[in-house]
Design an enzyme around this catalytic site. Structure first.
Site, short mmCIF file in Angstrom:
data_model
loop_
_atom_site.label_atom_id
_atom_site.label_comp_id
_atom_site.label_asym_id
_atom_site.label_seq_id
_atom_site.Cartn_x
_atom_site.Cartn_y
_atom_site.Cartn_z
N LEU A 48 0.81 -1.22 0.00
CA LEU A 48 0.00 0.00 0.00
C LEU A 48 0.85 1.27 0.00
CD1 LEU A 48 -2.77 -1.04 2.56
CD2 LEU A 48 -2.74 -1.32 0.07
N HIS A 49 0.33 2.28 -0.70
CA HIS A 49 0.96 3.61 -0.73
C HIS A 49 -0.17 4.63 -0.53
CE1 HIS A 49 -0.67 3.73 -4.77
NE2 HIS A 49 0.04 2.66 -5.11
N HIS A 52 -3.54 4.24 -2.41
CA HIS A 52 -4.51 3.31 -1.80
C HIS A 52 -5.18 3.98 -0.59
CE1 HIS A 52 -1.49 0.29 -3.49
NE2 HIS A 52 -2.62 -0.07 -4.08
N LYS A 164 -6.32 5.88 -11.46
CA LYS A 164 -5.00 5.45 -11.91
C LYS A 164 -5.12 4.31 -12.92
CE LYS A 164 -0.54 4.47 -11.79
NZ LYS A 164 -0.51 3.07 -12.10
N GLN A 168 -9.59 -0.10 -16.11
CA GLN A 168 -10.10 -1.06 -15.12
C GLN A 168 -11.33 -0.49 -14.40
OE1 GLN A 168 -7.63 -3.39 -12.16
NE2 GLN A 168 -8.31 -1.75 -10.82
N MET A 199 1.60 7.48 -8.20
CA MET A 199 2.03 6.45 -7.24
C MET A 199 1.59 5.08 -7.74
SD MET A 199 1.35 8.19 -3.60
CE MET A 199 2.22 9.68 -3.16
N SER A 201 2.43 0.63 -6.80
CA SER A 201 3.20 -0.39 -6.06
C SER A 201 4.41 -0.83 -6.87
CB SER A 201 2.33 -1.61 -5.76
OG SER A 201 1.16 -1.21 -5.10
N ARG A 202 4.34 -0.68 -8.20
CA ARG A 202 5.44 -1.14 -9.06
C ARG A 202 6.58 -0.12 -9.14
NH1 ARG A 202 0.94 -3.71 -12.07
NH2 ARG A 202 1.35 -5.95 -12.04
P1 AMP Z 1 -3.67 -2.19 -6.88
O1 AMP Z 1 -3.25 -2.57 -5.50
O2 AMP Z 1 -2.56 -1.67 -7.73
O3 AMP Z 1 -4.51 -3.25 -7.54
O4 AMP Z 1 -4.63 -0.94 -6.71
C1 AMP Z 1 -5.74 -1.00 -5.88
C2 AMP Z 1 -6.59 0.23 -6.12
O5 AMP Z 1 -5.82 1.39 -5.82
C3 AMP Z 1 -7.05 0.35 -7.57
O6 AMP Z 1 -8.40 0.79 -7.60
C4 AMP Z 1 -6.11 1.39 -8.12
O7 AMP Z 1 -6.64 2.12 -9.20
C5 AMP Z 1 -5.92 2.28 -6.91
N1 AMP Z 1 -4.68 3.05 -7.04
C6 AMP Z 1 -3.45 2.59 -7.41
N2 AMP Z 1 -2.58 3.62 -7.51
C7 AMP Z 1 -3.26 4.74 -7.19
C8 AMP Z 1 -2.91 6.12 -7.12
N3 AMP Z 1 -1.69 6.56 -7.41
N4 AMP Z 1 -3.88 7.00 -6.76
C9 AMP Z 1 -5.13 6.58 -6.47
N5 AMP Z 1 -5.53 5.30 -6.53
C10 AMP Z 1 -4.61 4.39 -6.89
#
Ligand code: AMP
Length: 307
Positions: A48-49, A52, A164, A168, A199, A201-202
């Site tokens: 998480l960042h 999230h 982001k 999706q 931001m 996770s990658r």
């Molecule tokens: P993930 O863990 O990458 O599957 O992301 C989980 C959720 O967090 C998804 O709905 C992403 O679109 C959202 N998310 C990822 N990065 C960001 C970001 N920089 N700003 C806002 N939401 C994000």
């Protein structure tokens, strides 16, 4: 990773529940709703960042109870993608969520989500066919299947997703509409680093040089409102500008397009609100970013006000 099912969070804060059992998670959700509380859910793959966490805050403004799901979903990764390597930081994630006052974390195992013999999948809606759908043919089938399963286990009042992952978010919004799911979908703004990088996770995969080059995505996206603001309506021309900007910095461009912001269909000219979408490789890391732009050139790409 084994962690305590309930973590104490200090005197004033109630303990956070950590569940891995789908049946218990379903009962917990229904119990909150029977008690008269609205439940918001934020599906994630962990690591998480602040992006999230901004979704958690959005859920919190509308709902009395907030659940965050953490599950690295194998079915949305292609055979040569980073499923094994994807960062897994469950203990740290739970700490962050418990500091934010999240009520429950659902962190199931692969076996909990895909029991032996499980073979039913969801066919994604039409908006899944282009862009990511072309580059990663299995991806949205995996996304739709896991999100539907999570929304069955957690029949939340609200589910928050990030802009982001623009395509999706549209895919999920359309699936929820098409399958008459009772959950409302909210699409929340992109959180950026102070220099503008979205931001992700990658981003931890990037070395110092790659981190600098990664900024080219958001800078190339800037071309979209700039061009439209200058009266350029030809999407082909704007796409060329974006690609020319990107080329010196990235190792491969999967796409850099300006398309209809509702359907993601190609447009010859900017005659309604559009979205600029980029997916590109920096070294081995595939990054993506986007911005929405009105016919007048107004955009949500407000880097300065985002930190
Ligand atoms: P993930 O863990 O990458 O599957 O992301 C989980 C959720 O967090 C998804 O709905 C992403 O679109 C959202 N998310 C990822 N990065 C960001 C970001 N920089 N700003 C806002 N939401 C994000």
């Amino acid at each position: 990773m084994a962690i305590d099912p309930v973590i104490e969070t200090g005197d004033s804060m109630p303990a956070i529940n950590i569940l891995d059992c789908p049946k218990k998670m379903f009962r917990w959700t229904r119990q909150q709703q029977v008690n008269g509380d609205l439940v918001g859910v934020v599906p994630t793959m962990g690591a998480l960042h602040e992006g999230h966490l901004s979704l958690v805050e959005a859920a919190r403004t509308r709902c009395e109870k907030v659940v965050v799901t953490i599950f690295v979903n194998p079915t949305q990764f292609g055979p040569n993608e980073d499923y094994e390597r994807y960062p897994r930081t469950l203990q740290k994630d739970v700490g962050l969520l418990s500091d934010l006052g999240v009520d429950c974390v659902f962190a199931p195992s692969k076996e909990d989500m895909y029991p032996q013999g499980s073979s039913t999948t969801v066919a994604p809606p039409a908006v899944a066919t282009m862009l990511e759908g072309e580059c990663r043919p299995e991806h949205f089938g995996g996304v739709c299947t896991i999100v539907l399963k999570l929304l069955q286990i957690i029949p939340a009042d609200l589910a928050c997703f990030g802009q982001k992952d623009f395509q999706q978010a549209l895919v999920i919004r359309n699936m929820v509409r098409d399958l008459n799911l009772p959950t409302e979908v909210a699409i929340c703004p992109i959180k950026r680093e102070p220099d503008g990088l979205a931001m992700s996770s990658r981003n931890v995969y990037l070395d110092a040089g790659e981190r600098k080059r990664a900024l080219s995505l958001v800078q190339a996206l800037r071309q979209v409102p700039e061009a439209i603001g200058q009266g350029i309506k030809d999407t082909g021309l704007i796409e060329t500008r974006m690609k020319e900007f990107l080329r010196p910095f990235v190792d491969r461009i999967d796409y850099a397009v300006v398309v209809d912001s509702e359907t993601l269909e190609c447009l010859e000219a900017v005659e309604r609100t559009v979205v600029g979408l980029i997916a590109a490789y920096i070294g081995k890391t595939r990054l993506f970013d986007n911005c929405v732009v009105s016919v007048a050139g107004e955009t949500d790409l407000l880097i300065e006000s985002n930190h």
